[in-house]
Motif scaffolding. Structure first.
Motif, PDB file in Angstrom:
ATOM      1  N   VAL A  58     -26.589  -4.928  23.344  1.00  0.00           N
ATOM      2  CA  VAL A  58     -26.156  -3.822  22.477  1.00  0.00           C
ATOM      3  C   VAL A  58     -27.134  -2.656  22.633  1.00  0.00           C
ATOM      4  O   VAL A  58     -26.738  -1.535  22.924  1.00  0.00           O
TER       5      VAL A  58
ATOM      6  N   ILE B  86     -30.423  -2.447  28.419  1.00  0.00           N
ATOM      7  CA  ILE B  86     -29.714  -2.156  29.666  1.00  0.00           C
ATOM      8  C   ILE B  86     -28.704  -3.258  29.999  1.00  0.00           C
ATOM      9  O   ILE B  86     -27.736  -3.033  30.707  1.00  0.00           O
TER      10      ILE B  86
ATOM     11  N   ARG C  50     -26.532  -4.162  28.324  1.00  0.00           N
ATOM     12  CA  ARG C  50     -25.238  -3.646  27.856  1.00  0.00           C
ATOM     13  C   ARG C  50     -24.376  -3.195  29.036  1.00  0.00           C
ATOM     14  O   ARG C  50     -23.169  -3.376  29.039  1.00  0.00           O
ATOM     15  N   TYR C  51     -25.017  -2.569  30.046  1.00  0.00           N
ATOM     16  CA  TYR C  51     -24.250  -1.997  31.158  1.00  0.00           C
ATOM     17  C   TYR C  51     -23.897  -3.025  32.220  1.00  0.00           C
ATOM     18  O   TYR C  51     -23.070  -2.787  33.076  1.00  0.00           O
TER      19      TYR C  51
ATOM     20  N   CYS D  64     -17.739  -3.680  25.998  1.00  0.00           N
ATOM     21  CA  CYS D  64     -17.615  -2.822  24.823  1.00  0.00           C
ATOM     22  C   CYS D  64     -16.927  -1.506  25.172  1.00  0.00           C
ATOM     23  O   CYS D  64     -16.097  -1.003  24.422  1.00  0.00           O
ATOM     24  N   PHE D  65     -17.290  -0.972  26.407  1.00  0.00           N
ATOM     25  CA  PHE D  65     -16.664   0.302  26.782  1.00  0.00           C
ATOM     26  C   PHE D  65     -15.165   0.115  26.958  1.00  0.00           C
ATOM     27  O   PHE D  65     -14.352   0.893  26.496  1.00  0.00           O
TER      28      PHE D  65
ATOM     29  N   ASN E 168     -13.448  -0.171  23.739  1.00  0.00           N
ATOM     30  CA  ASN E 168     -13.368   1.100  23.037  1.00  0.00           C
ATOM     31  C   ASN E 168     -12.356   2.035  23.668  1.00  0.00           C
ATOM     32  O   ASN E 168     -11.695   2.803  23.002  1.00  0.00           O
ATOM     33  N   LYS E 169     -12.307   1.925  25.031  1.00  0.00           N
ATOM     34  CA  LYS E 169     -11.397   2.825  25.732  1.00  0.00           C
ATOM     35  C   LYS E 169      -9.944   2.473  25.444  1.00  0.00           C
ATOM     36  O   LYS E 169      -9.077   3.321  25.481  1.00  0.00           O
TER      37      LYS E 169
ATOM     38  N   ASN F 149     -12.434   9.158  22.479  1.00  0.00           N
ATOM     39  CA  ASN F 149     -12.908   8.065  23.326  1.00  0.00           C
ATOM     40  C   ASN F 149     -14.184   8.435  24.058  1.00  0.00           C
ATOM     41  O   ASN F 149     -15.084   7.617  24.211  1.00  0.00           O
TER      42      ASN F 149
ATOM     43  N   GLY G  75     -27.544   1.684  24.528  1.00  0.00           N
ATOM     44  CA  GLY G  75     -28.200   0.824  25.513  1.00  0.00           C
ATOM     45  C   GLY G  75     -29.580   1.316  25.891  1.00  0.00           C
ATOM     46  O   GLY G  75     -30.363   0.588  26.482  1.00  0.00           O
TER      47      GLY G  75
END
Lengths: 165, 519
Positions: free
Chosen positions: A147, A150, A152-153, A159-160, A163-164, B6, B17
């Motif tokens: 969260v 790094i 996260r990526y 998560c992206f 969200n998208k 978005n 992050g």
């Protein structure tokens, strides 16, 4: 626990704990790196307790000492960087727990071994190494790097994507 | 262009992050400077701090080997008690029972490889004598068990009924004397007359008259004498001497020495498992008494001989003699002009002629502008190292050194440490990275006794080095570090204290006539 279900307060707490431990590891690693001719020899030679023979042997053996020195300097530095940035923090937390357990076993805090004489406080069974190990274990069980790190990526951008959509 | 909802969420997620980056940035910005300061604090150049241009003593190398198969020395041991066996251990001879006990220990391999690592002194133990047959038999068993494998292999260990026959034997080139104090000089003088070299346990002599006698006998015959103050090999005292000579202490006006003990064993009431087996049949009582006044057979007198003035030299002969010799190494004090001693026999009275168990003595050196004191008790085990009080700094010294700057020091006025905290510390081979000043390791290293020293990067038994020096000098005709002149200073100094206690008067040294003036 799904990390996405953490409350904001939980995420902040876990992140702060991760950064503090990372800071400690990183500084310990770097100061050893910058100390000319730093070696763990005297630390290993002074080991006490049931595992002391192993540590003494490491101190006496050239190649084992070299490995111990390298693992200490680079292990501490990389674990510190990993915790700090939240990059690949899962395997590095395990590595950190292993490293701390070595420090714990080299100077186990039992009165019989006279370890308390070496340190500034008084410890029995539980010392700072054990507490830091436990904290790393908590971080391992409740990761925050996917969260606020790094990781996260590199954890699939879930998560992206969510969200998208 | 207006961001979509978005896109806004994506940006916020992306930034999440990188939460730790500002902290990492702060760390990166400041750590180098902090590390440099920390390292600088740890790497103060001690030479610069002490205002000296070099450290010479600690660069000392181990002396070269002098022995060979063709120059083997045959050594006889007179007196195989506690210390006698210790001396054989230092030469690599151990009782089979001890080796078996070690074999059961996890450190056996390390212990054995350390034993074998010792230099070959080319010494064979060929003769043993002891007035107690059980001790003598054990001594033979020890002397036949060379764990280092350095003996010639065909050396035969013979038991002798008395020291005279041992000294007269052609199988003996040199002797080690570890008997009660009252027999040190009679045995050593007999050996000197026979041309046999002598390693003599401390103290050198039971009285001042005997000290004169032995010194003169050694000088006359040219044999090599080494008095058993093995701390002559201790690096801390060599360094202490160098620091003193280089002015680190400034003017020394006072020396304080201490030795404390608090146990039956420490008070020389010694019951070993086989001591209780002593009987008139297996103890040669007449040989034990030697030159001492007659007394009926008494196992207390025999096994606790240190406590009796007839045989022992009290706390000053047993303990202070070591401490004095250490201080004498550093300051070259020699014999005091006057000595005054007090004390009492309060706690361990074992009978007639018992020694005091609380003892204080003052030694005056007016020519040096200083006084030395000795405080000893057998009813407190508190450890205190010797303290040398200088105008620039004070040195606490034993097997380690701590220096404290003086409040009014000119030399060290720029040293930031408080006068209460040591500003220089020497404790080789300790776990100094844990806590350089106050760790128990360092404190235990401070303590004196029969321990190791640190030289040429190696930790070595100081007694082994002292014995090595003795056999090296026998082969090379040099001078031992604790020779007859040094031993003479020790013997006269502590005997003056005993005389003062006995006479309850100050004792003065008449240098010209080498005698004392009482009162």
């Amino acid at each position: 626990m799904n990390t996405l279900n953490y409350s904001k307060g939980q995420i902040i707490s876990l992140t702060i704990l991760r950064i503090l431990i990372g800071w400690h590891f990183l500084y310990e690693g770097l100061i050893k790196f910058y100390t000319p001719n730093w070696t763990s020899k005297s630390y290993l030679s002074g080991a006490v307790g049931p595992f002391s023979t192993i540590f003494h042997q490491m101190a006496e053996s050239g190649w084992q000492l070299k490995v111990a020195d390298t693992l200490n300097i680079w292990g501490l530095t990389l674990i510190g960087l990993s915790l700090f940035t939240g990059f690949l923090s899962k395997p590095f937390k395990i590595f950190g727990i292993i490293l701390l357990s070595m420090y714990y076993l080299a100077y186990p805090p039992f009165a019989d071994f006279g370890v308390n004489a070496y340190v500034e406080g008084s410890y029995w069974v539980v010392n700072k190494n054990l507490v830091e190990m436990a904290a790393l274990f908590v971080l391992f069980m409740f990761p925050s790097s996917n969260v606020t790190g790094i990781d996260r990526y590199i954890s699939g951008f879930n998560c992206f994507k969510r969200n998208k959509n | 262009m207006k961001k979509t909802k978005n896109q806004e969420i994506f940006r916020r997620d992306f930034l999440k992050g990188l939460t730790a980056l500002p902290f990492l940035g702060y760390f990166g910005f400041g750590f180098k400077d902090n590390i440099e300061k920390e390292l600088l604090g740890k790497q103060k150049d001690p030479k610069e701090m002490l205002r000296i241009d070099s450290f010479d003593a600690i660069r000392e190398k181990l002396s070269q080997r002098t022995g060979s198969e063709s120059s083997r020395i045959k050594v006889g041991l007179v007196g195989h008690g506690w210390r006698g066996e210790n001396l054989l251990n230092s030469l690599g001879y151990f009782h089979p029972e001890y080796v078996e006990k070690m074999r059961a220990d996890t450190i056996y391999d390390r212990w054995l490889s350390y034993q074998k690592w010792h230099e070959n002194l080319f010494v064979d133990i060929t003769a043993i004598c002891d007035t107690f047959s059980i001790h003598a038999d054990r001594g033979k068993e020890v002397a036949q068990n060379d764990v280092r494998g350095k003996s010639s292999g065909n050396a035969f260990v013979k038991l002798y009924p008395n020291y005279r026959e041992l000294i007269a034997s052609k199988e003996v080139d040199a002797i080690i004397v570890a008997t009660p104090d009252h027999m040190h000089v009679p045995i050593a003088v007999e050996a000197a007359k026979a041309g046999k070299h002598i390693y003599l346990e401390k103290p050198m002599a039971h009285s001042i008259e005997e000290a004169v006698q032995l010194r003169d006998a050694v000088k006359k015959t040219g044999v090599v004498l080494q008095v058993g103050h093995e701390n002559r090999q201790q690096m801390s005292f060599k360094l202490g001497r160098e620091l003193y000579q280089k002015g680190v202490l400034g003017t020394v006006s006072m020396v304080q020495t201490f030795t404390n003990r608090n146990s039956q064993f420490g008070a020389w009431i010694r019951e070993r498992k086989f001591d209780s087996l002593g009987t008139p049949e297996n103890i040669n009582w007449k040989e034990f008494l030697g030159t001492a006044p007659w007394n009926e057979f008494d196992t207390k007198r025999y096994f606790n001989w240190q406590r009796y003035n007839d045989y022992g030299t009290g706390m000053v002969g047993n303990d202070f003699s070591h401490t004095y010799d250490c201080i004498n190494q550093v300051l070259e004090l020699g014999i005091p002009e006057s000595v005054m001693a007090f004390g009492g026999q309060y706690y361990y009275n074992v009978g007639k002629d018992d020694m005091p168990d609380v003892f204080n003595a003052m030694f005056s050196y007016p020519e040096r502008g200083l006084t030395m004191t000795y405080d000893g008790t057998l009813k407190s085990g508190i450890y205190r190292q010797s303290r040398i009080l200088g105008s620039e700094s004070t040195m606490d010294i034993d097997r380690a050194i701590m220096l404290f700057k003086d409040t009014y020091s000119e030399r060290y006025k720029d040293v930031p440490e408080s006068p209460d905290d040591p500003f220089y510390y020497y404790a080789p081979n300790t776990n100094a990275n844990v806590d350089a000043v106050s760790s128990a390791t360092s404190k235990s290293y401070f303590k004196s006794g029969y321990g190791p020293t640190y030289i040429d990067g190696k930790v070595i038994d100081a007694t082994f080095l002292h014995l090595k020096e003795w056999v090296d000098v026998i082969r090379t005709n040099g001078k031992t570090s604790c020779n007859e002149d040094v031993g003479f200073e020790e013997a006269v100094t502590f005997n003056m204290a005993n005389l003062s206690y006995a006479h309850k008067k100050p004792i003065h040294w008449d240098r010209a006539n080498e005698t004392v003036i009482i009162g």
